[in-house]
Design an enzyme around this catalytic site. Structure first.
Site, short mmCIF file in Angstrom:
data_model
loop_
_atom_site.label_atom_id
_atom_site.label_comp_id
_atom_site.label_asym_id
_atom_site.label_seq_id
_atom_site.Cartn_x
_atom_site.Cartn_y
_atom_site.Cartn_z
N ASP A 91 -3.71 -6.49 14.37
CA ASP A 91 -4.81 -6.49 13.41
C ASP A 91 -5.94 -5.59 13.90
OD1 ASP A 91 -5.30 -8.47 15.47
OD2 ASP A 91 -6.97 -9.22 14.26
N GLU B 3 -6.27 -11.32 16.37
CA GLU B 3 -7.13 -11.28 17.56
C GLU B 3 -8.57 -10.98 17.16
OE1 GLU B 3 -9.37 -9.57 20.85
OE2 GLU B 3 -8.78 -8.52 19.04
#
Length: 178
Positions: free
Chosen positions: A91, A156
């Site tokens: 991400d 994250e």
């Protein structure tokens, strides 16, 4: 240059075009886990990455969470040898403020040897460089004398809520020596 460096250099030269094409594909996913509007795009990124890891010769599991999936990939064919566990994430941060971007953050471009795209540095860049090194290692080696595991999460940048859900459940799978 050593013989091994020559082999690696030759391998990279032979695969350069494919490596950059695949990297740019990875960078083009709008995997912004902090924004629910990009939920499906982030999941599509995980699917692409899982397929890619499978194609390079890793066994891949997709661990679903309440948020974004975790990918667990492994190459564990060296009994009684050490196991290396590598952590990454797919991400990226949001793109705001968009007006500060000189080009579309999800249309990767190279300028004077530098790649510009959201995630090119944190963390899709490091993730893909690691995967490319693993791909080279698997293709150039007869067999690995260690076991390899990858843990790649998709949130994250937003606190890893779903990721934490799987950590205790998958503790045994994640065991490693380093």
């Amino acid at each position: 240059m050593t013989e091994e460096q020559t082999r690696l250099s030759k391998w990279f030269s032979e695969h350069r075009e494919t490596i950059f094409r695949d990297f740019f594909t990875f960078l083009s996913f709008k995997s912004i886990a902090t924004d629910p509007a990009f939920d499906q795009e982030t999941k599509r990124c995980a699917t692409w990455l899982a397929d890619y890891l499978t194609k390079i010769g890793l066994e891949v599991e997709r661990w679903e969470t309440s948020k974004q999936p975790v990918l667990f990939a492994k190459h564990c064919k060296a009994p009684n040898r050490p196991t290396l566990l590598i952590y990454q994430h797919y991400d990226v941060q949001p793109i705001d403020p968009i007006e500060l971007w000189e080009s579309d953050p999800f249309k990767p471009r190279m300028d004077k040897g530098v790649i510009y795209a959201r995630g090119a540095q944190d963390n899709k860049g490091q993730c893909f460089y690691t995967i490319t090194a693993i791909k080279a290692l698997l293709e150039l080696s007869n067999k690995l004398n260690f076991n390899l595991k990858l843990f790649i999460e998709g949130e994250e940048e937003s606190g890893s809520v779903g990721t934490r859900e799987v950590l205790e459940k998958k503790k045994k799978d994640l065991e490693s020596d380093s």
